[in-house]
Design a protein around this motif. Sequence first.
Motif: not given
Length: 601
Positions: A241-270
């Motif tokens: 588990k990791e806290e992401l607090n070093e700046g605005k987050i451009e995207w996050i991804a749930f990656k599997e070996h050969f497939f992924s789900g990616v979520l890209i917010p237009k304004g980023g996450f805080e």
Amino acid sequence: MDRNTFTGLFLIMIVFAGSFYFFKPSEAEIKKEQQRISADSARKAGVIPDSIAAPLAATAPALDSTALKGPFGANITGEQTTSVLENDKLKLTFTNKGGKLLSVEIKNEKTYTGGPLILFQGDQNKFGLNLNIGGKIVNTNDLYFAANKSSDSTMTMRATYGPGKYLDYIYNLRPNSNNIDFNITLNGLNQVIQGNTISLNWDAVLLQQEKSLANEQRYSAPYYKYVDKTPDHIGTDKDAKEELNEGKIEWIAFKEHFFSGVLIPKGGFEKGNLEVRVSTEPGMVKWYGANMQLPFNQLASQNYEMTFYFGTNKFSALKSQGHEIEKLVEMGYWPIKYINRFVVLPVFNFLEGFGWNYGLIILVLTILLKVVLSPLTYKSYVSMAKMRILKPEMDEIKAKVGEDNPTLLQQEYLKLYKQVGVNPLGGCLPMVLQLPIVMAFFFFFPNLFELRGKSFLWMHDLSTYDEFIKFGFNIPFIGDHLSLMCVLMTISTLIYTYYNNQISGATGQMKYIGYIMPIIFLGVLNDYPAGLNYYYFLANMLTFGQQFLIKKMVNDDKIHAILKENKAKPKEEKKKSKFQSRLDDYMRQQQQTKIQAKKNK
């Protein structure tokens, strides 16, 4: 039976009878367990899906009448229904409970068993907002939304707070695309929701798609990217588990070996946090959890524009998404990743353009690599040949000096090397220079989507291991199977090691160490992709062929004559390098220290 034994048995019977009476389950507990067993049986038999069986297996908690009058009270209860959007690449199933994606199927791709490729499905997957309303957290994942499929590509899910106040999830599936436009609209809720941020929660259990669950878990992880920073990940091999607090987050991804789900917010996450847990359940890879913070302004209605990507981890497909998402494909560490990305991958893509079988592409790629490295191979061979020719003289020095004074022995060896003009590291340096390229392929082939499902010879899928023998049980060090290509790779390595020892003249422990490594690699690489073992097999055989040709070209007698000529030349004072000077000083100090130690005895 004596009296004491009888008394003991009688007391034990009383304890058993009492436990059955006092710990007997209630009628409600018996009914609940029967419901759970029925639901589990139906799910395993394929009668009903997990999304329906899961609610049956649990008893719904009694609703507080005051909750129905609270925030989104009209959406607290309802009947779960599903809707579908699909294009040529994706089939998306939505549920009105939570207004979320219930399952994502990637079309034109199959699992290793030939079934439809579904990234996740069922109520164990969650997606929604946590809204602070009146000091109470409302999780939209638990609300029943009103579904409105306005077209074949657009779905709107609405949860109504009151007149003119509602929450909309709007999904738009682009034609012939792996992207879904996703908008969150908070209309009229700016004065209802408290705080200056709202939390978006996304949990998913990714299902097994590949033959080797262990390999799939090895290459699966949640990724994230800060704005203006390189993407990173957590938990490839363990829970994290990791806290992401070093700046605005451009995207996050749930990656599997050969497939992924990616979520890209237009304004980023805080800010936010990511969590991963390695699943122990059969058929499940990992559980991912993301809690991300979105900025919230109480002065106006809020609208958040985002994009989902659900698709393959093919480098070119990810690169077309922008945002450096292609770095989900693990290319190795520095400098290996640059070799893979800017040399190996372009050459591979060029060869792929000819429409050849991927086994043939790997063969041609290996030949090209060996041609490029042939000058280093030649230099290494010649250096080892020189050391082999010098061995009789080195044995004479060893007999004269003795083995009890290794420092003096090394000094004498260095004198000999200097006299004949031989660099003792000449055979090692070319091999060291080749090592990054050899390691580059270790990362390249296991992460290459193009090999998935592609066959060659007896190998049905170059992206996973080939089962020559299936044991049906685990054997320590080997596993539950034996890969034929891995066996061939091991045999070729042993042959190459034997031939290499003949060239270098290795003796003693060094002669046998080379035979141990291939056996270790047999256990390590037995579970790795057949494409990788095929490459190593080809590399060994081509190197063996190169050295065979070089041996025909190189005359040992000529080399020996050159070494004698160098030795016969008059000694000339040459400027020593700093390294050579320090080495000589070190040897001299070591010799003086040993002499002094002998005098003190």
